[in-house]
Structures are given as structure tokens and as C-alpha cells.
Design a protein around this motif. Sequence first.
Motif, PDB file in Angstrom:
ATOM      1  N   MET A  97      12.625  -2.673  -2.199  1.00 28.80           N
ATOM      2  CA  MET A  97      11.223  -3.019  -1.955  1.00 28.80           C
ATOM      3  C   MET A  97      10.342  -1.795  -2.205  1.00 28.80           C
ATOM      4  SD  MET A  97       9.406  -4.381   1.555  1.00 28.80           S
ATOM      5  CE  MET A  97      10.317  -5.912   1.551  1.00 28.80           C
ATOM      6  N   THR A  98       9.260  -1.979  -2.970  1.00 27.39           N
ATOM      7  CA  THR A  98       8.344  -0.872  -3.241  1.00 27.39           C
ATOM      8  C   THR A  98       7.757  -0.347  -1.939  1.00 27.39           C
ATOM      9  OG1 THR A  98       7.783  -1.857  -5.380  1.00 27.39           O
ATOM     10  CG2 THR A  98       6.284  -0.189  -4.516  1.00 27.39           C
ATOM     11  N   PHE A  99       7.628   0.970  -1.872  1.00 24.32           N
ATOM     12  CA  PHE A  99       7.133   1.642  -0.672  1.00 24.32           C
ATOM     13  C   PHE A  99       5.928   2.487  -1.048  1.00 24.32           C
ATOM     14  CE2 PHE A  99       7.114   5.529   1.921  1.00 24.32           C
ATOM     15  CZ  PHE A  99       7.018   5.006   3.195  1.00 24.32           C
ATOM     16  N   VAL A 100       4.893   2.468  -0.198  1.00 20.69           N
ATOM     17  CA  VAL A 100       3.676   3.237  -0.442  1.00 20.69           C
ATOM     18  C   VAL A 100       3.374   4.084   0.789  1.00 20.69           C
ATOM     19  CG1 VAL A 100       1.189   3.114  -0.818  1.00 20.69           C
ATOM     20  CG2 VAL A 100       2.700   1.555  -2.042  1.00 20.69           C
ATOM     21  N   GLN A 101       3.018   5.330   0.552  1.00 25.87           N
ATOM     22  CA  GLN A 101       2.621   6.216   1.652  1.00 25.87           C
ATOM     23  C   GLN A 101       1.164   6.618   1.452  1.00 25.87           C
ATOM     24  OE1 GLN A 101       4.284  10.355   2.241  1.00 25.87           O
ATOM     25  NE2 GLN A 101       5.077   9.369   4.077  1.00 25.87           N
ATOM     26  N   LEU A 102       0.366   6.473   2.520  1.00 22.27           N
ATOM     27  CA  LEU A 102      -1.022   6.902   2.514  1.00 22.27           C
ATOM     28  C   LEU A 102      -1.124   8.222   3.267  1.00 22.27           C
ATOM     29  CD1 LEU A 102      -2.917   3.578   3.381  1.00 22.27           C
ATOM     30  CD2 LEU A 102      -2.066   4.363   1.178  1.00 22.27           C
ATOM     31  N   ILE A 103      -1.684   9.223   2.621  1.00 20.17           N
ATOM     32  CA  ILE A 103      -1.868  10.530   3.245  1.00 20.17           C
ATOM     33  C   ILE A 103      -3.362  10.743   3.419  1.00 20.17           C
ATOM     34  CG2 ILE A 103      -1.405  13.001   3.080  1.00 20.17           C
ATOM     35  CD1 ILE A 103       0.811  12.307   1.070  1.00 20.17           C
ATOM     36  N   ASP A 104      -3.799  10.778   4.664  1.00 18.95           N
ATOM     37  CA  ASP A 104      -5.215  10.851   5.008  1.00 18.95           C
ATOM     38  C   ASP A 104      -5.521  12.254   5.507  1.00 18.95           C
ATOM     39  OD1 ASP A 104      -7.748  10.609   6.331  1.00 18.95           O
ATOM     40  OD2 ASP A 104      -7.440   8.452   6.429  1.00 18.95           O
ATOM     41  N   CYS A 105      -6.434  12.950   4.837  1.00 17.30           N
ATOM     42  CA  CYS A 105      -6.719  14.321   5.256  1.00 17.30           C
ATOM     43  C   CYS A 105      -8.183  14.656   5.047  1.00 17.30           C
ATOM     44  CB  CYS A 105      -5.835  15.313   4.505  1.00 17.30           C
ATOM     45  SG  CYS A 105      -6.221  15.444   2.738  1.00 17.30           S
ATOM     46  N   GLU A 108      -4.675  10.140  -0.294  1.00 20.06           N
ATOM     47  CA  GLU A 108      -3.739  10.076  -1.411  1.00 20.06           C
ATOM     48  C   GLU A 108      -2.817   8.881  -1.197  1.00 20.06           C
ATOM     49  OE1 GLU A 108      -0.518  12.707  -3.987  1.00 20.06           O
ATOM     50  OE2 GLU A 108      -1.203  13.463  -2.042  1.00 20.06           O
ATOM     51  N   ILE A 109      -2.649   8.081  -2.244  1.00 21.25           N
ATOM     52  CA  ILE A 109      -1.776   6.908  -2.209  1.00 21.25           C
ATOM     53  C   ILE A 109      -0.611   7.196  -3.146  1.00 21.25           C
ATOM     54  CG2 ILE A 109      -1.621   4.412  -2.549  1.00 21.25           C
ATOM     55  CD1 ILE A 109      -4.728   4.385  -2.358  1.00 21.25           C
ATOM     56  N   VAL A 110       0.594   7.265  -2.590  1.00 23.21           N
ATOM     57  CA  VAL A 110       1.777   7.614  -3.375  1.00 23.21           C
ATOM     58  C   VAL A 110       2.753   6.450  -3.333  1.00 23.21           C
ATOM     59  CG1 VAL A 110       3.562   9.339  -3.796  1.00 23.21           C
ATOM     60  CG2 VAL A 110       1.459   9.999  -2.619  1.00 23.21           C
ATOM     61  N   GLU A 111       3.198   6.018  -4.505  1.00 21.35           N
ATOM     62  CA  GLU A 111       4.108   4.872  -4.605  1.00 21.35           C
ATOM     63  C   GLU A 111       5.516   5.343  -4.954  1.00 21.35           C
ATOM     64  OE1 GLU A 111       4.608   1.550  -7.937  1.00 21.35           O
ATOM     65  OE2 GLU A 111       2.789   1.239  -6.757  1.00 21.35           O
ATOM     66  N   PHE A 112       6.503   4.706  -4.309  1.00 21.16           N
ATOM     67  CA  PHE A 112       7.922   4.983  -4.551  1.00 21.16           C
ATOM     68  C   PHE A 112       8.653   3.666  -4.806  1.00 21.16           C
ATOM     69  CE2 PHE A 112       6.290   8.282  -1.760  1.00 21.16           C
ATOM     70  CZ  PHE A 112       6.806   9.454  -2.291  1.00 21.16           C
ATOM     71  N   PRO A 113       9.776   3.708  -5.517  1.00 21.69           N
ATOM     72  CA  PRO A 113      10.539   2.474  -5.732  1.00 21.69           C
ATOM     73  C   PRO A 113      11.044   1.853  -4.434  1.00 21.69           C
ATOM     74  CG  PRO A 113      11.245   4.201  -7.249  1.00 21.69           C
ATOM     75  CD  PRO A 113      10.345   4.847  -6.244  1.00 21.69           C
ATOM     76  N   SER A 114      11.285   2.692  -3.414  1.00 14.01           N
ATOM     77  CA  SER A 114      11.791   2.200  -2.131  1.00 14.01           C
ATOM     78  C   SER A 114      11.553   3.263  -1.067  1.00 14.01           C
ATOM     79  CB  SER A 114      13.294   1.892  -2.223  1.00 14.01           C
ATOM     80  OG  SER A 114      14.023   3.089  -2.440  1.00 14.01           O
ATOM     81  N   TYR A 115      11.727   2.867   0.191  1.00 12.81           N
ATOM     82  CA  TYR A 115      11.604   3.822   1.299  1.00 12.81           C
ATOM     83  C   TYR A 115      12.660   4.917   1.181  1.00 12.81           C
ATOM     84  CZ  TYR A 115      11.950   5.731   6.016  1.00 12.81           C
ATOM     85  OH  TYR A 115      12.023   6.590   7.090  1.00 12.81           O
ATOM     86  N   GLU A 116      13.861   4.528   0.761  1.00 12.11           N
ATOM     87  CA  GLU A 116      14.952   5.497   0.629  1.00 12.11           C
ATOM     88  C   GLU A 116      14.613   6.575  -0.402  1.00 12.11           C
ATOM     89  OE1 GLU A 116      16.184   2.040   2.673  1.00 12.11           O
ATOM     90  OE2 GLU A 116      15.333   2.174   0.643  1.00 12.11           O
ATOM     91  N   GLU A 117      13.962   6.164  -1.495  1.00 12.20           N
ATOM     92  CA  GLU A 117      13.559   7.137  -2.506  1.00 12.20           C
ATOM     93  C   GLU A 117      12.464   8.056  -1.974  1.00 12.20           C
ATOM     94  OE1 GLU A 117      14.812   7.826  -5.495  1.00 12.20           O
ATOM     95  OE2 GLU A 117      16.391   6.355  -5.131  1.00 12.20           O
ATOM     96  N   ALA A 118      11.586   7.517  -1.123  1.00 15.56           N
ATOM     97  CA  ALA A 118      10.545   8.343  -0.519  1.00 15.56           C
ATOM     98  C   ALA A 118      11.160   9.403   0.395  1.00 15.56           C
ATOM     99  CB  ALA A 118       9.570   7.468   0.267  1.00 15.56           C
ATOM    100  N   VAL A 119      12.173   9.013   1.157  1.00 10.57           N
ATOM    101  CA  VAL A 119      12.857   9.967   2.037  1.00 10.57           C
ATOM    102  C   VAL A 119      13.517  11.057   1.204  1.00 10.57           C
ATOM    103  CG1 VAL A 119      14.770  10.245   3.648  1.00 10.57           C
ATOM    104  CG2 VAL A 119      13.195   8.302   3.887  1.00 10.57           C
ATOM    105  N   ARG A 120      14.156  10.662   0.113  1.00  4.78           N
ATOM    106  CA  ARG A 120      14.805  11.649  -0.756  1.00  4.78           C
ATOM    107  C   ARG A 120      13.785  12.617  -1.321  1.00  4.78           C
ATOM    108  NH1 ARG A 120      17.028  11.984  -6.066  1.00  4.78           N
ATOM    109  NH2 ARG A 120      16.209   9.962  -6.708  1.00  4.78           N
ATOM    110  N   ASN A 121      12.605  12.101  -1.665  1.00  2.39           N
ATOM    111  CA  ASN A 121      11.535  12.951  -2.173  1.00  2.39           C
ATOM    112  C   ASN A 121      11.071  13.939  -1.103  1.00  2.39           C
ATOM    113  OD1 ASN A 121       9.531  13.051  -4.632  1.00  2.39           O
ATOM    114  ND2 ASN A 121       8.268  13.232  -2.807  1.00  2.39           N
TER     115      ASN A 121
END
Length: 235
Positions: free
Chosen positions: A1-9, A51-64
Motif C-alpha cells: 500500500m502506498t504510504f505518504v508522510q507529511l512533514i510540517d515545519c 513537505e509531502i513525501v511518497e513511498f511505495p509502502s510504509y516498510e520502504e519509508a522505514v528503510r529510508n
Amino acid sequence: MTFVQLIDCKTSRFDEMNRLMDTWVEQTRGKRTATHSVIGKDRSDASHFIEIVEFPSYEEAVRNSNLPETDRIFQEMVALCDETPTFTDLDVIRDEQLYEATIRRFFDTVATAGDLPPLNDLMVEHYHDHDPANEQDNLGLDAMRREIEMWRGGFDFSFTVDDQLAQGDRVCTRWTWNGTHTGDFMGIPPSGMTVTMTGTTVFRCQEDGKIAEGWWQYDRLGLMAQLGALDALES
């Protein structure tokens, strides 16, 4: 499942942060797992960035996140912020490609039987059309409607979307056109023949989703051959 992280600063030192992010991209080249990144600035607060960052999955985001370069850059980023940034983790449960949908609706609409709709819900008034078959570009929605009406007057036709790719504000569509020659077209009287051709169109869309510009490439010579228009030239 695609995963997106929002970084608000919030930061008054965005130029420095921007250079820092360029450094991170360079240092993690070939290792980072993010597939897409967008940074937006708050129109009502020039120091507020998301900043809106997209990853193929949550697991890939953790690896990043576990890359040593990511941790180091993050610490430097926090130092540039006016306050501690916040993170929102999102699993993408609906992803609508709005531009692609608009283009598909355009191809369906121009082929619909009956009167041609106004098209102003699909295209901007200052639409710019590039067609190598025409000596001059069609400028404006009215000119494009006249071009479409010429085809509709000569054929009952339909489009099949064979392939579609989108990048930024551009949508590239590879299509197949099938028509029955029911009216005069380019001086050729109606023959009742069933004809076909293939082509590719690149459309540029505005932020509101409407089509602003188009570039066409299609086998018009092959179409004219099917209609017998080239026979006289070959004899």
C-alpha cells in the motif's frame, strides 16, 4: 500500500533548508526509497512549509528513515526550524488521477452522438491546439470546437484509449480511432466505409484540471489511403 508522510515545519531559513535537502538527495542517490516529493508554502504564512513525501509502502519509508544520511540530515533540518517539525503518517486509501480522467472524458465527449457539448467544463477558453495537419494552430475553444465539428461531420467515430501516462501537468494518451465515413470530409463524399487510425496526444492541464494545450500525432495519411484519396496520386 502506498504510504505518504507529511512533514510540517516553520522556518525563516528556507533557502538553507532547500540546499540541505539537495545535499540529502545527492548523498542518498541510489539508496533512498521515496518515489515523489512535493514542498508547499503556506500562502498566509511565508515561514510555514509542508513537505509531502511518497513511498511505495510504509516498510520502504522505514528503510529510508534508517539510512544514516537521513538521520544526519534530519538533525540539521531541525536546527534550521523555528519550532519542532511535526510528522503525519498516511496510508493512501484512494488515489485519483484527475488529469487522466479529464482526458478520457474528453475523448468520450467528442465522440458522443448528438450535439457537441460546450466543452468549457473540459477545456479553457484560451486552449491552444497543435496539429501538424493544420497550417496554423487552433487558438481558442471556439476554433477547437470547429475542428472537432469537421471530424464529426465526416464520421461517426469512437476512441479507444490504449495507453496513458501522466507526469506533472502533462498526460500522454495513445489511442485508436474507429469511424464510419458518413459525411463529406476534406472534399471526399461519404462512402460508408469503416476506417481506423492510431495516434498519440499530449495534453497540458491547468491546476483546476481543465485542458489548456494539446499536441497531436496521428496517421492521417493512412486514413486518407483507406478513403481512396491517394489513388489518384498513384495512378
